[in-house]
Design an enzyme around this catalytic site. Sequence first.
Site, PDB file in Angstrom:
ATOM      1  N   LYS A  76     128.464  69.141 -34.141  1.00  0.00           N
ATOM      2  CA  LYS A  76     127.617  69.780 -33.130  1.00  0.00           C
ATOM      3  C   LYS A  76     127.875  69.097 -31.788  1.00  0.00           C
ATOM      4  O   LYS A  76     128.051  67.871 -31.727  1.00  0.00           O
ATOM      5  CB  LYS A  76     126.152  69.618 -33.553  1.00  0.00           C
ATOM      6  N   SER A 151     118.830  75.284 -33.721  1.00  0.00           N
ATOM      7  CA  SER A 151     119.799  75.169 -32.653  1.00  0.00           C
ATOM      8  C   SER A 151     121.220  74.874 -33.126  1.00  0.00           C
ATOM      9  O   SER A 151     122.159  75.065 -32.366  1.00  0.00           O
ATOM     10  CB  SER A 151     119.352  74.069 -31.692  1.00  0.00           C
ATOM     11  N   SER A 175     116.235  72.729 -36.848  1.00  0.00           N
ATOM     12  CA  SER A 175     117.541  73.129 -36.304  1.00  0.00           C
ATOM     13  C   SER A 175     118.744  72.943 -37.223  1.00  0.00           C
ATOM     14  O   SER A 175     119.830  73.408 -36.906  1.00  0.00           O
ATOM     15  CB  SER A 175     117.812  72.388 -34.992  1.00  0.00           C
TER      16      SER A 175
END
Lengths: 484, 95
Positions: A76, A151, A175
């Site tokens: 990420k 997210s 997330s």
Amino acid sequence: MQEKSISELAAGLRAGEFSSAELTRFYLDRISQHDEKLNSYITVTEEAALAAAESADARLKSGDADLLTGIPVANKDIFCTNGVKSSCGSRMLDNFIAPYDAGVISRLKGAGAVLLGKTNMDEFAMGSSNETSYYGPVRNPWDTELVPGGSSGGSAAAVAAGLCVAATGTDTGGSIRQPAALCGITGLKPTYGRVSRFGMIAFASSLDQGGPMTRSAEDAAIMLQSMAGFDERDSTSAQEAVPNYLADIDADLKGLKIGLPKEYFDEGLSPEVAASIQEAIDFYRQQGAEIIDISLPNSALSVPVYYVVAPAECSSNLARFDGVRFGHRCDDPKDLEDLYKRSRGEGFGAEVKRRILIGTYALSAGYYDAYYLKAQQIRHLISDDFAKAFEQVDVIMGPTAPTTAFGLGEKADDPVSMYLSDIYTIAVNLAGLPGMSVPVRPADGKPVGLQIIGNYFQEAKLLNVAHRLQQETEWHKARPATFA
Amino acid sequence: MSLERSDVEKIAHLARLAVSENELDNVASDLSNILDLVEQMNAVNTDGVTPMAHPLHMSQRLRDDAVTEDNQRDHFQGVAPATENGLYLVPKVIE
């Protein structure tokens, strides 16, 4: 090839069936072939990946290799990666080349993993649909008109579509688990402090936690084995010893006590999702588990509490982005105040601004007691609910999200309805507990995630419970046809 | 809880965040909706409840007061928008 698990790939690398260089090339080719449809990567580090693959091949030959050596993974874009753009999905950091590695990145590099690149995400991890990214929305591989969740939407979509073997994510209010559920993959949010926050760009420091996003619980165990452990550079890093996560992953579940909180099966849960969750619970009952009805009476308050605590911490953490030391700076500032205000006004998107403003308001003179203090008190009550439940049960189960993936744009203009899509995941962060999402029977062709919540540092138990399901069912093996 | 444009202007100033004139109404209405959600907390009696400071109720770990970092000023200033002689440059603050 993209169906193979980490242990199968590790065996193939050792048997000389393929090299890490070939495996890496295979994944890089898949990214260039498919990612246009998904937008799951912000940066692909092709050269560095191929160089790392070569080193991994040498290490494999020397016999001194880890299970992750030579395995292509994605991170990420919230994890600072030395010499690589680390944008956190924001215009603010579009020009930011990180000058050091996050703890998680150092550990993955140390294990010899091949880092393919950085995945797309909601800006500063604030969002539940991956639509707040400066780099555009990520699309769900199961249906590109749907959101992948957020997210960590880029990591979830990349794993689901086979554009990496495994990925890292972060979870502040759901997330990792919510996008894992919406994309049909396995995601694990460890106990607060289990995985280092060093170099993980901060959103809400008392809630943020990194973890693996994978195609199976076994792969998650292997990833977590590398990621977890004490890091003195993280002031809240846990000093607890890291167990071997594969040791008991296949253990029998007879006598396991599973708690079902009635609040997680209320009128907000879609009937299709409820049916899939029920089927998974029936599986565990057949395995000899005992199903116990429990209550987490304060769980409805987790969303309001979160939208005080998280914005308050975010308004403080994001004060560092001032246009002076790194990140975006506005043109021709007329004075210092103008420099701060315009750099921040231009660098941050709408959702990040909303949260900074809410947090600033909640912490401002005269409002602290009514908002922040009150929220931290209720947070204690929420945490106590779990403590009471764990006196009675080993794990808690319920849905990860109230619905399957929703349409792109469907909730984008209504922040509060977006916030409510995390209703079943947020309490776990407030309490600091580990939680997992595993795919169960899809509803109407769309993935559904079963959430499994454990007591502090019980990641091995969660992995065991998830792995047993995946040994006896095929739900986690379903893949979107477009990316076969 | 309903916020006016002027409230948003004040909060935005505290946050040193530029919010343009034409965004103010939307931001005020979004923030008011979020505060309405947050108001649900008021239904709970929290008298005597200790605020939660850490999920695991741990206290802050301390370390020896010793230098552990090398000086990497040039390396870290490599990502700064404007520097000179090892200093960060900002608009003039003293007339």
